[in-house]
Design a protein around this motif. Structure first.
Motif, mmCIF file in Angstrom:
data_model
loop_
_atom_site.group_PDB
_atom_site.id
_atom_site.type_symbol
_atom_site.label_atom_id
_atom_site.label_comp_id
_atom_site.label_asym_id
_atom_site.label_seq_id
_atom_site.Cartn_x
_atom_site.Cartn_y
_atom_site.Cartn_z
ATOM 1 N N MET A 19 0.920 -1.156 0.028
ATOM 2 C CA MET A 19 0.010 -0.087 0.024
ATOM 3 C C MET A 19 0.954 1.297 -0.099
ATOM 4 O O MET A 19 0.546 2.263 -0.591
ATOM 5 C CB MET A 19 -0.913 -0.064 1.208
ATOM 6 N N TRP A 20 1.941 1.046 0.828
ATOM 7 C CA TRP A 20 3.101 2.422 0.997
ATOM 8 C C TRP A 20 3.467 2.700 -0.501
ATOM 9 O O TRP A 20 3.613 3.833 -1.078
ATOM 10 C CB TRP A 20 3.848 2.195 1.957
ATOM 11 N N ALA A 21 4.153 1.663 -1.120
ATOM 12 C CA ALA A 21 4.596 1.869 -2.580
ATOM 13 C C ALA A 21 3.529 2.300 -3.470
ATOM 14 O O ALA A 21 3.730 2.960 -4.435
ATOM 15 C CB ALA A 21 5.120 0.412 -3.077
ATOM 16 N N GLY A 22 2.248 1.611 -3.430
ATOM 17 C CA GLY A 22 1.102 2.369 -4.238
ATOM 18 C C GLY A 22 0.831 3.725 -3.973
ATOM 19 O O GLY A 22 0.735 4.268 -5.206
ATOM 20 N N ASN A 23 0.789 4.131 -2.922
ATOM 21 C CA ASN A 23 0.718 5.569 -2.485
ATOM 22 C C ASN A 23 1.934 6.449 -3.117
ATOM 23 O O ASN A 23 1.327 7.472 -3.896
ATOM 24 C CB ASN A 23 0.795 5.840 -0.812
ATOM 25 N N ALA A 24 2.949 5.887 -3.119
ATOM 26 C CA ALA A 24 4.034 6.708 -4.064
ATOM 27 C C ALA A 24 3.740 6.803 -5.583
ATOM 28 O O ALA A 24 4.073 7.708 -5.956
ATOM 29 C CB ALA A 24 5.576 6.068 -3.544
ATOM 30 N N VAL A 25 3.402 5.743 -6.120
ATOM 31 C CA VAL A 25 3.157 5.493 -7.538
ATOM 32 C C VAL A 25 2.164 6.341 -7.635
ATOM 33 O O VAL A 25 2.099 7.100 -8.822
ATOM 34 C CB VAL A 25 3.004 4.178 -7.831
ATOM 35 N N VAL A 26 0.865 6.392 -6.850
ATOM 36 C CA VAL A 26 -0.211 7.112 -7.267
ATOM 37 C C VAL A 26 -0.086 8.572 -7.523
ATOM 38 O O VAL A 26 -0.494 9.410 -7.903
ATOM 39 C CB VAL A 26 -1.387 6.624 -6.397
ATOM 40 N N GLY A 238 -6.567 2.233 0.959
ATOM 41 C CA GLY A 238 -5.201 1.489 0.958
ATOM 42 C C GLY A 238 -4.145 2.082 2.064
ATOM 43 O O GLY A 238 -3.952 1.254 2.987
ATOM 44 N N PRO A 239 -3.346 2.898 1.844
ATOM 45 C CA PRO A 239 -2.373 3.364 2.524
ATOM 46 C C PRO A 239 -2.828 3.927 4.003
ATOM 47 O O PRO A 239 -2.084 4.085 4.928
ATOM 48 C CB PRO A 239 -1.545 4.547 1.924
ATOM 49 N N SER A 240 -4.054 4.692 4.078
ATOM 50 C CA SER A 240 -4.555 5.223 5.202
ATOM 51 C C SER A 240 -5.261 4.462 6.357
ATOM 52 O O SER A 240 -5.118 4.674 7.422
ATOM 53 C CB SER A 240 -5.396 6.455 4.766
ATOM 54 N N ILE A 241 -5.842 3.445 5.762
ATOM 55 C CA ILE A 241 -6.664 2.482 6.656
ATOM 56 C C ILE A 241 -6.233 1.269 6.590
ATOM 57 O O ILE A 241 -5.725 0.560 7.884
ATOM 58 C CB ILE A 241 -8.191 2.375 6.414
#
Length: 310
Positions: A19-26, A238-241
């Motif tokens: 999720m953290w990786a997805g946060n950076a990509v998004v 995702g990254p938040s909850i």
């Protein structure tokens, strides 16, 4: 005492770094679509709304929050309010892989903050691990050309991410060293959603104020589209909850030392996602930097041998 790490728990602990990786990509994909501080504010607005049905009980006793407002104001500033805002700003000039590799250097800054602010002396293995992690960060910042370090030529986004990591270090120490009102029997009997919701409330105030200043100093419109809405929904859920929930369950089951190793999967996932979604292939220095950072975490996390050890 920590429990066994079976495949189910390993899978659970793999969710947060994904999720953290997805946060950076998004965040990188949203460059030019939505201002970074607006994205941070909208993210936590939606996350707070989604947490409300699980955490509304805390609002029935506002005095419990009021007498602890100073602590939560600091938590909200360094965590919800600053970390992700700085990360989204950094993604305007840096890459998701660089961002997540720099984030993996957090043990270095944790040790420094603990020593300078809290008087916690670092152990030898911690210093050795920190040195390895710092070497990995230097490799990323120099893009594999060490001469760049002497010239102090840094991408602005990398510096913003370093500031974000330092902010996260203060946030983490505030969690580890809470005031008396948040210790033992004095701590409110909140579940994970209620504790996160209170942080989000205070962090949202910082984030909203920053987003307002952004519109005054550097006004920019949000280019509303299906992809922008989907991005906001993803980073809120995702990254938040989801990541917070899985991380809390995993740490409770296997202990923080074991769980910490999984956070280093973040740059690996970021590299894969960047290659798939952004067409950004990793350089040799990304892989070398990750190896150094991972080695630093392994060394730092080695158990302490006591005098009674045999």
């Amino acid at each position: 005492m920590s429990g066994r790490l079976d495949w189910r728990m390993a899978l659970l602990l793999s969710v947060p770094p994904l999720m953290w990786a997805g946060n950076a990509v998004v965040g990188r994909l949203m460059v030019g679509q939505i201002p970074p501080l607006a994205l941070n504010a909208l993210r936590w607005t939606l996350a707070g709304a989604l947490l409300l049905p699980l955490a509304w009980r805390v609002l029935r006793h506002p005095e419990v929050i009021r007498i602890r407002w100073g602590y939560f104001a600091k938590l909200g500033l360094f965590g919800v309010g600053s970390y992700n805002a700085l990360q989204y700003m950094g993604l305007h000039t840096s890459t998701p892989v660089n961002i997540t590799l720099i984030a993996a250097s957090s043990p270095v800054w944790m040790l420094m903050i603990g020593s300078i602010v809290y008087g916690v002396r670092a152990r030898g293995v911690q210093l050795a691990g920190a040195a390895l992690s710092l070497a990995g960060v230097a490799l990323v910042l120099s893009r594999g050309e060490w001469a760049r370090l002497a010239q102090i030529q840094l991408v602005p986004g990398d510096l913003l991410m370093l500031a974000a990591v330092i902010s996260w270090g203060f946030y983490s120490w505030l969690l580890a060293r809470p005031p008396e009102s948040m210790r033992g029997d004095a701590r409110p009997s909140w579940n994970w959603a209620e504790f996160l919701f209170v942080q989000v409330m205070f962090g949202w105030m910082w984030g909203a104020a920053a987003a307002g200043a952004e519109q005054v100093l550097a006004p920019a419109d949000i280019n509303w589209s299906g992809s922008v809405v989907a991005a906001i929904v993803f980073v809120a859920i995702g990254p938040s909850i989801l990541a917070y929930y899985c991380w809390g369950k995993g740490v409770a089951a296997v202990g923080p030392a074991t769980a910490a190793f999984f956070s280093n999967l973040t740059p690996v996932f970021a590299t894969l996602l960047s290659a798939m979604l952004l067409g950004q292939s990793p350089g040799w220095y990304h892989l070398a930097a990750f190896a150094l950072i991972a080695a630093g975490i392994v060394v730092t996390s080695r158990p302490v041998k006591t005098a009674d050890a045999r």
